[in-house]
Motif scaffolding. Structure first.
Motif, PDB file in Angstrom:
ATOM      1  N   THR A   1       0.874  -1.170   0.000  1.00  0.00           N
ATOM      2  CA  THR A   1       0.000   0.000   0.000  1.00  0.00           C
ATOM      3  C   THR A   1       0.912   1.221   0.000  1.00  0.00           C
ATOM      4  O   THR A   1       2.113   1.101   0.229  1.00  0.00           O
ATOM      5  CB  THR A   1      -0.898   0.057   1.258  1.00  0.00           C
ATOM      6  OG1 THR A   1      -0.079   0.225   2.417  1.00  0.00           O
ATOM      7  CG2 THR A   1      -1.760  -1.195   1.388  1.00  0.00           C
ATOM      8  N   ASP A   2       0.348   2.386  -0.255  1.00  0.00           N
ATOM      9  CA  ASP A   2       1.104   3.615  -0.037  1.00  0.00           C
ATOM     10  C   ASP A   2       1.394   3.717   1.453  1.00  0.00           C
ATOM     11  O   ASP A   2       0.535   3.392   2.281  1.00  0.00           O
ATOM     12  CB  ASP A   2       0.293   4.842  -0.468  1.00  0.00           C
ATOM     13  CG  ASP A   2       0.109   4.938  -1.973  1.00  0.00           C
ATOM     14  OD1 ASP A   2       0.937   4.388  -2.728  1.00  0.00           O
ATOM     15  OD2 ASP A   2      -0.889   5.564  -2.393  1.00  0.00           O
TER      16      ASP A   2
ATOM     17  N   ARG B   1       1.962   6.391   4.258  1.00  0.00           N
ATOM     18  CA  ARG B   1       1.710   7.839   4.408  1.00  0.00           C
ATOM     19  C   ARG B   1       1.749   8.319   5.849  1.00  0.00           C
ATOM     20  O   ARG B   1       0.783   8.970   6.249  1.00  0.00           O
ATOM     21  CB  ARG B   1       0.349   8.204   3.848  1.00  0.00           C
ATOM     22  CG  ARG B   1       0.023   7.695   2.509  1.00  0.00           C
ATOM     23  CD  ARG B   1      -1.439   8.022   2.245  1.00  0.00           C
ATOM     24  NE  ARG B   1      -1.875   7.468   0.992  1.00  0.00           N
ATOM     25  CZ  ARG B   1      -2.333   8.172  -0.008  1.00  0.00           C
ATOM     26  NH1 ARG B   1      -2.467   9.473   0.097  1.00  0.00           N
ATOM     27  NH2 ARG B   1      -2.708   7.590  -1.108  1.00  0.00           N
TER      28      ARG B   1
ATOM     29  N   GLY C   1       1.646   1.920   6.485  1.00  0.00           N
ATOM     30  CA  GLY C   1       0.967   1.113   5.482  1.00  0.00           C
ATOM     31  C   GLY C   1       1.377  -0.337   5.618  1.00  0.00           C
ATOM     32  O   GLY C   1       1.815  -0.777   6.685  1.00  0.00           O
TER      33      GLY C   1
ATOM     34  N   SER D   1       7.169   4.411   7.372  1.00  0.00           N
ATOM     35  CA  SER D   1       8.322   4.981   6.686  1.00  0.00           C
ATOM     36  C   SER D   1       9.299   5.512   7.734  1.00  0.00           C
ATOM     37  O   SER D   1       8.910   6.283   8.615  1.00  0.00           O
ATOM     38  CB  SER D   1       7.861   6.119   5.777  1.00  0.00           C
ATOM     39  OG  SER D   1       8.948   6.879   5.324  1.00  0.00           O
TER      40      SER D   1
ATOM     41  N   PHE E   1       6.427   9.800   2.497  1.00  0.00           N
ATOM     42  CA  PHE E   1       5.556   9.017   1.639  1.00  0.00           C
ATOM     43  C   PHE E   1       6.374   8.005   0.834  1.00  0.00           C
ATOM     44  O   PHE E   1       7.411   8.354   0.274  1.00  0.00           O
ATOM     45  CB  PHE E   1       4.815   9.963   0.686  1.00  0.00           C
ATOM     46  CG  PHE E   1       3.896   9.275  -0.274  1.00  0.00           C
ATOM     47  CD1 PHE E   1       2.606   8.946   0.111  1.00  0.00           C
ATOM     48  CD2 PHE E   1       4.306   8.963  -1.561  1.00  0.00           C
ATOM     49  CE1 PHE E   1       1.748   8.316  -0.779  1.00  0.00           C
ATOM     50  CE2 PHE E   1       3.456   8.334  -2.458  1.00  0.00           C
ATOM     51  CZ  PHE E   1       2.176   8.012  -2.059  1.00  0.00           C
TER      52      PHE E   1
ATOM     53  N   SER F   1       5.498   5.151  -2.186  1.00  0.00           N
ATOM     54  CA  SER F   1       4.438   4.701  -3.083  1.00  0.00           C
ATOM     55  C   SER F   1       4.277   3.190  -3.079  1.00  0.00           C
ATOM     56  O   SER F   1       5.252   2.448  -2.905  1.00  0.00           O
ATOM     57  CB  SER F   1       4.733   5.137  -4.527  1.00  0.00           C
ATOM     58  OG  SER F   1       4.771   6.524  -4.630  1.00  0.00           O
ATOM     59  N   LYS F   2       3.039   2.764  -3.304  1.00  0.00           N
ATOM     60  CA  LYS F   2       2.721   1.348  -3.472  1.00  0.00           C
ATOM     61  C   LYS F   2       3.620   0.751  -4.563  1.00  0.00           C
ATOM     62  O   LYS F   2       3.943   1.417  -5.545  1.00  0.00           O
ATOM     63  CB  LYS F   2       1.247   1.228  -3.874  1.00  0.00           C
ATOM     64  CG  LYS F   2       0.774  -0.178  -4.112  1.00  0.00           C
ATOM     65  CD  LYS F   2      -0.701  -0.163  -4.482  1.00  0.00           C
ATOM     66  CE  LYS F   2      -1.190  -1.569  -4.769  1.00  0.00           C
ATOM     67  NZ  LYS F   2      -2.621  -1.583  -5.092  1.00  0.00           N
TER      68      LYS F   2
ATOM     69  N   THR G   1       6.723   0.023  -4.391  1.00  0.00           N
ATOM     70  CA  THR G   1       8.114   0.455  -4.292  1.00  0.00           C
ATOM     71  C   THR G   1       8.895  -0.579  -3.494  1.00  0.00           C
ATOM     72  O   THR G   1       8.416  -1.103  -2.480  1.00  0.00           O
ATOM     73  CB  THR G   1       8.193   1.825  -3.582  1.00  0.00           C
ATOM     74  OG1 THR G   1       7.496   2.787  -4.362  1.00  0.00           O
ATOM     75  CG2 THR G   1       9.628   2.279  -3.388  1.00  0.00           C
TER      76      THR G   1
ATOM     77  N   GLU H   1      12.905   3.451   1.357  1.00  0.00           N
ATOM     78  CA  GLU H   1      12.998   3.010  -0.045  1.00  0.00           C
ATOM     79  C   GLU H   1      14.316   2.296  -0.247  1.00  0.00           C
ATOM     80  O   GLU H   1      15.349   2.737   0.234  1.00  0.00           O
ATOM     81  CB  GLU H   1      12.875   4.213  -0.986  1.00  0.00           C
ATOM     82  CG  GLU H   1      11.460   4.720  -1.104  1.00  0.00           C
ATOM     83  CD  GLU H   1      11.306   5.716  -2.238  1.00  0.00           C
ATOM     84  OE1 GLU H   1      11.838   5.475  -3.347  1.00  0.00           O
ATOM     85  OE2 GLU H   1      10.657   6.749  -2.003  1.00  0.00           O
TER      86      GLU H   1
END
Length: 64
Positions: free
Chosen positions: A15-16, A18, A21, A34, A39, A41-42, A44, A60
Motif C-alpha cells: 500500500t502507499d 503515508r 501502510g 516509513s 511518503f 508509493s505502493k 516500491t 525506499e
C-alpha cells in the motif's frame, strides 16, 4: 516470527505508506512505517531499517 530478524531484508510496499501502510517481506505482509516519516508509493522496493517497540520501519530500497 520475531520481527527484529527482518532488519536489513528487502520487500515491497503493498500500500502507499503515508507514513504507515503494509509491506510484504518474504511472502508475509506486515504493518510498517516509513523510517523518514515520508511518503512511499505502493509497489516500491523497501528495506527494513529498524524494528523498535513493536514497529517495523522501512525506507525506499535504492537499487544501484
Amino acid at each position: 516470527m520475531e520481527n527484529k530478524v527482518l532488519v536489513g531484508k528487502t520487500g515491497l510496499a503493498r500500500t502507499d505508506l503515508r507514513p504507515s501502510g503494509k509491506v510484504t517481506i518474504d511472502g508475509v505482509t506486515h504493518d510498517a512505517v516509513s523510517s523518514e516519516g515520508g511518503f512511499i508509493s505502493k509497489n516500491t522496493s523497501v528495506v527494513v531499517a529498524k524494528y523498535e517497540m513493536g514497529q517495523l520501519y522501512v525506507s525506499e530500497h535504492l537499487q544501484n
